[in-house]
Design an enzyme around this catalytic site. Structure first.
Site, PDB file in Angstrom:
ATOM      1  N   GLN A 143      -5.484  -0.367  -3.806  1.00 41.03           N
ATOM      2  CA  GLN A 143      -6.178  -1.481  -4.466  1.00 41.03           C
ATOM      3  C   GLN A 143      -7.082  -1.002  -5.604  1.00 41.03           C
ATOM      4  OE1 GLN A 143      -7.932  -4.323  -1.735  1.00 41.03           O
ATOM      5  NE2 GLN A 143      -9.383  -5.004  -3.272  1.00 41.03           N
ATOM      6  N   CYS A 163      -2.053  -2.851   6.796  1.00 41.52           N
ATOM      7  CA  CYS A 163      -2.154  -1.562   7.498  1.00 41.52           C
ATOM      8  C   CYS A 163      -3.449  -1.472   8.285  1.00 41.52           C
ATOM      9  CB  CYS A 163      -2.024  -0.390   6.522  1.00 41.52           C
ATOM     10  SG  CYS A 163      -3.222  -0.365   5.195  1.00 41.52           S
ATOM     11  N   HIS A 202      -5.500  -6.062   4.003  1.00 43.18           N
ATOM     12  CA  HIS A 202      -4.491  -5.015   4.110  1.00 43.18           C
ATOM     13  C   HIS A 202      -3.839  -5.032   5.486  1.00 43.18           C
ATOM     14  CE1 HIS A 202      -5.560  -2.646   0.402  1.00 43.18           C
ATOM     15  NE2 HIS A 202      -6.491  -3.581   0.442  1.00 43.18           N
ATOM     16  N   CYS A 242       0.844  -1.196   0.000  1.00 43.16           N
ATOM     17  CA  CYS A 242       0.000   0.000   0.000  1.00 43.16           C
ATOM     18  C   CYS A 242       0.876   1.241   0.000  1.00 43.16           C
ATOM     19  CB  CYS A 242      -0.992  -0.016   1.155  1.00 43.16           C
ATOM     20  SG  CYS A 242      -0.472   0.836   2.634  1.00 43.16           S
ATOM     21  N   GLU A 243       0.478   2.199  -0.808  1.00 47.01           N
ATOM     22  CA  GLU A 243       1.303   3.391  -0.977  1.00 47.01           C
ATOM     23  C   GLU A 243       1.178   4.356   0.206  1.00 47.01           C
ATOM     24  OE1 GLU A 243      -0.172   4.782  -4.720  1.00 47.01           O
ATOM     25  OE2 GLU A 243      -1.546   6.207  -3.806  1.00 47.01           O
ATOM     26  N   HIS A 244       0.242   4.094   1.092  1.00 48.46           N
ATOM     27  CA  HIS A 244       0.078   4.989   2.240  1.00 48.46           C
ATOM     28  C   HIS A 244       0.954   4.593   3.423  1.00 48.46           C
ATOM     29  CE1 HIS A 244      -4.113   5.772   0.420  1.00 48.46           C
ATOM     30  NE2 HIS A 244      -3.229   6.629  -0.050  1.00 48.46           N
ATOM     31  N   HIS A 245       1.209   3.295   3.583  1.00 46.62           N
ATOM     32  CA  HIS A 245       1.957   2.826   4.758  1.00 46.62           C
ATOM     33  C   HIS A 245       3.160   1.961   4.394  1.00 46.62           C
ATOM     34  CE1 HIS A 245      -2.283   3.413   6.050  1.00 46.62           C
ATOM     35  NE2 HIS A 245      -1.709   4.027   7.064  1.00 46.62           N
TER      36      HIS A 245
HETATM   37 ZN    ZN Z   1      -2.217   1.320   3.979  1.00 55.86          ZN
END
Ligand code: ZN
Length: 190
Positions: A121, A151, A149, A80-83
Site C-alpha cells: 500500500q 492477509c 488487507h 499484496c505482494e507478500h501473500h
Molecule cells: Zn500481505
C-alpha cells in the site's frame, strides 16, 4: 509487439498449486479452475501492460483553475505482494493545478493501473501521487489510501477491523500545513 499468451502456462502452475494443497485437480468442480484462476490473476495484474502516457492519452486540458481539486472515494482493489491476497479500500486524491487539469475519469484509471499490480500500500500511494504530479505538473498533489488487507483479516493476526491508512503529500501539500489540513478536512466530510 504482442505479448505471448501465457494463460496455458499459468494454468499449469495453478493446477500444481491445487494438487499441492491436497486437492484433486481432476474432480468436477475444479476441472476448469486452473484456467479461470489464471485469467483472473492476469486481469488483476494487467496494470503491468499499461503505461501512463497511453492511459492519459491527451486528457490534459488548459485551465485557469488554481484552487484545490479533490477526487474522493475512488474504489481500489489490489493484491499484496507478500501473500498475493487482496487489499481493498478507497483512494482520495487532491491536486492544485497550475495551468493544466486532468480529465476526471483519468484519476480512477491511474489508480487502477498501479493497483492492478503486485503491491504494498505504501508504494501504491507514492506511485499514484508521482504519476499525477508528472502528468499535471501540479503545484501540489496529495494521495490518501485507506484499505483493509485480507492477509491480515483472514490469516496471521486475523484482525477484521483494522484499516491501514497511508498518505503521500507532494509540493504545496507537503510545505503548507494549511493546505494539508484543508484536504484532510475535506475528505473527512462524507
Ligand atoms: Zn500481505
Amino acid at each position: 509487439m504482442t505479448k505471448p499468451d501465457r494463460t496455458g502456462e499459468l494454468a499449469g502452475h495453478f493446477r500444481a498449486i491445487i494438487d499441492g494443497l491436497g486437492e484433486d485437480p481432476q474432480r468436477e468442480g475444479l476441472q476448469n479452475t486452473p484456467t479461470r484462476a489464471a485469467k483472473a490473476m492476469q486481469f488483476l495484474t494487467k496494470g503491468y501492460e499499461q503505461s501512463l502516457a497511453d492511459l492519459v492519452n491527451g486528457a490534459i486540458f488548459e485551465s485557469q483553475m488554481d484552487e484545490m481539486v479533490v477526487v474522493q472515494d475512488i474504489e481500489l482493489y489490489s493484491l499484496c505482494e507478500h501473500h498475493l491476497l487482496p487489499f481493498i479500500g478507497k483512494c482520495h486524491i487532491a491536486y492544485i493545478p497550475q495551468g493544466r487539469v486532468l480529465g476526471l475519469s483519468k484519476f480512477a484509471r491511474i489508480v487502477d493501473m498501479y493497483a492492478r499490480r503486485l503491491q504494498i500500500q505504501e508504494n501504491l500511494t507514492r506511485e499514484i501521487a508521482n504519476a499525477i504530479e508528472s502528468v499535471t505538473n501540479a503545484k501540489g498533489v496529495a494521495v490518501v489510501i485507506e484499505a483493509q488487507h485480507m492477509c491480515m483479516m483472514m490469516r496471521g493476526v486475523e484482525k477484521q477491523n483494522s484499516l491501514m491508512k497511508t498518505s503521500m503529500m507532494l509540493g504545496s501539500f507537503r510545505s503548507s500545513q494549511a493546505t494539508r489540513t484543508e484536504f484532510l478536512n475535506l475528505i473527512q466530510k462524507r
